[in-house]
Design an enzyme around this catalytic site. Structure first.
Site, short mmCIF file in Angstrom:
data_model
loop_
_atom_site.label_atom_id
_atom_site.label_comp_id
_atom_site.label_asym_id
_atom_site.label_seq_id
_atom_site.Cartn_x
_atom_site.Cartn_y
_atom_site.Cartn_z
N TYR A 176 71.77 53.35 53.05
CA TYR A 176 72.49 54.21 53.98
C TYR A 176 73.99 54.30 53.65
O TYR A 176 74.66 55.22 54.10
CB TYR A 176 72.32 53.73 55.42
CG TYR A 176 70.90 53.82 55.94
CD1 TYR A 176 69.94 54.60 55.30
CD2 TYR A 176 70.51 53.11 57.07
CE1 TYR A 176 68.65 54.67 55.78
CE2 TYR A 176 69.21 53.19 57.55
CZ TYR A 176 68.28 53.97 56.90
OH TYR A 176 67.00 54.04 57.37
N LYS A 194 61.17 44.37 48.52
CA LYS A 194 60.27 45.04 47.58
C LYS A 194 60.65 44.57 46.18
O LYS A 194 60.96 45.35 45.27
CB LYS A 194 60.40 46.56 47.72
CG LYS A 194 59.30 47.35 47.01
CD LYS A 194 57.91 47.06 47.56
CE LYS A 194 56.90 47.97 46.87
NZ LYS A 194 55.51 47.57 47.18
N ASP A 232 55.57 46.79 52.24
CA ASP A 232 54.33 47.50 52.53
C ASP A 232 53.30 46.56 53.16
O ASP A 232 52.59 46.95 54.10
CB ASP A 232 53.77 48.19 51.28
CG ASP A 232 53.85 47.33 50.03
OD1 ASP A 232 54.40 46.22 50.09
OD2 ASP A 232 53.35 47.79 48.98
N ASP A 246 65.08 49.35 59.68
CA ASP A 246 65.04 50.56 60.50
C ASP A 246 63.59 50.96 60.77
O ASP A 246 63.20 51.26 61.90
CB ASP A 246 65.79 51.67 59.77
CG ASP A 246 66.07 52.87 60.66
OD1 ASP A 246 65.67 52.87 61.83
OD2 ASP A 246 66.70 53.83 60.16
#
Length: 375
Positions: free
Chosen positions: A160, A210, A242, A266
């Site tokens: 972001y 990840k 995931d 988020d």
């Protein structure tokens, strides 16, 4: 103000904070924010009076309402108000009305600006299922009963804020660019916050990344492991994002504290919200600097704005977190949490958590009921 550690976790003798005056910047924002924030302030003031705390509030515009008035989402006067306050209470920003604007001046930029300027690097999102709302969730009772999770989201780094970013012309069209960036310092401070929070809970941290495909996540995992060396009393595990998104639905009770990046946090915290029956139930506290910010995690819900349908509980609980992290009065949060529990146990529900046989209540009535439980 938050304790000098910047984590909002240091505890002292609660009596020394009584009789003080706190200046609160109030940003209702857009949509239902203008309805739920005044209700939360009613509860905040009631509990403050119990501890002889003086609360002075000053309201200003941010988000879409500020764009309409000033042409920008975060006017200097609003930012300066936040900077000079002891805490910030925020409602919600955004809506379809402003979706066509350039990204640089959309309502959501006000949130990013406040987080950056106030140094709010850590977002604490408690995910607690009130026992009365077990049937409000779409998941089975045996899966969700008793869940009590805190999602700790890094708030000022990651995709972001990373650069380069933007949309550029290329042969045959355009290319959109966003960059995931994390530094050692950013990861260290959010990891310490997570381990500190876990020490006051069940002493379990699951770091979500990840790392199998992202170099930024590879660094994230390595630095989290380094910080963990100073917290041997806390159990640390790692999970790919995931898999975590699946495990939150499959077996949410395995989690105590979830530590993760800005974007992953988020997404995962909104998913976790549905474990509780409604996103209208989840509060949050953004801490790290000397001024903390408190806000519900839901949006502005313009489709129900002005209809007395909005659930004020997330905002009321966010105000409750102010007692915990800005006033150092855990008991203030407990009083509010207990009052909410009693009202829900009596069967009262706003439309988002309503089920057959429960008692319907609007925004203001729900707040009235909560206030009646605060003695």
């Amino acid at each position: 103000m938050c304790p000098s550690t910047g984590s909002g976790l240091a505890k002292g003798d609660e009596r020394e904070f009584m009789g003080k005056t706190y200046n609160i910047a109030v940003f209702p924002g857009d949509g239902i924010g203008k309805e739920i924030v005044p209700q939360a302030l009613r509860v905040l003031n009631r509990v403050a009076s119990i501890f002889n705390i003086n609360v002075k509030t000053e309201e200003a515009l941010i988000g879409g309402s500020a764009i309409d008035e000033f042409g920008i989402p975060l006017p200097d006067d609003s930012l300066n108000l936040a900077l000079k306050s002891d805490a910030v209470l925020l409602g919600a920003v955004g809506g379809p009305k402003w979706e066509g604007l350039d990204y640089s001046i959309r309502p959501e930029r006000a949130l990013l600006g406040l987080r950056e300027k106030l140094g709010l690097y850590g977002n604490l999102r408690p995910v607690k299922l009130f026992s009365a709302l077990v049937d409000a969730s779409t998941l089975k009772r045996e899966v969700i009963e008793g869940i009590d999770i805190v999602v700790i989201r890094e708030l000022t780094g990651g995709i972001y804020f990373g650069k380069p970013r933007g949309v550029e012309k290329i042969d045959g069209g355009e290319r959109g660019i966003n960059t995931e960036v994390y530094t050692t310092t950013e990861i260290e401070r959010i990891a310490r916050l997570a381990f500190d929070v876990a020490r006051g809970r069940r002493k379990k941290v699951c770091s979500v990344d990840k790392a199998n495909v992202l170099e930024s996540s590879e660094l994230w995992r390595r630095i989290v492991c380094d910080v963990h060396k100073g917290y041997k009393d806390v159990e640390l595990s790692h999970m790919y994002v995931d898999n975590c998104s699946m495990q939150l639905i499959r077996n949410p009770r395995q989690f105590d504290v979830i530590l993760t990046t800005n974007m992953f946090g988020d997404i995962l915290s909104d998913e976790a919200a549905m474990l509780t029956g409604s996103i209208g139930m989840l509060p949050s506290a953004s801490i790290g600097g000397t001024v903390a910010m408190y806000e519900p995690i839901h949006g502005s819900a313009p489709d129900i704005a002005g209809q007395d349908k909005a659930n004020p509980i997330a905002t009321i609980l966010s105000a409750g977190m102010m007692f915990k992290y800005s006033f150092n009065l855990d008991e203030g949060f407990t009083i509010i949490d207990n009052a909410v529990t009693k009202v829900l146990d009596r069967g009262y529900r706003t439309p988002d958590i309503y089920s057959q046989g429960s008692k319907p209540a609007g925004t203001r009535e729900m707040t009235d009921l909560i206030l009646n439980e605060i003695k």
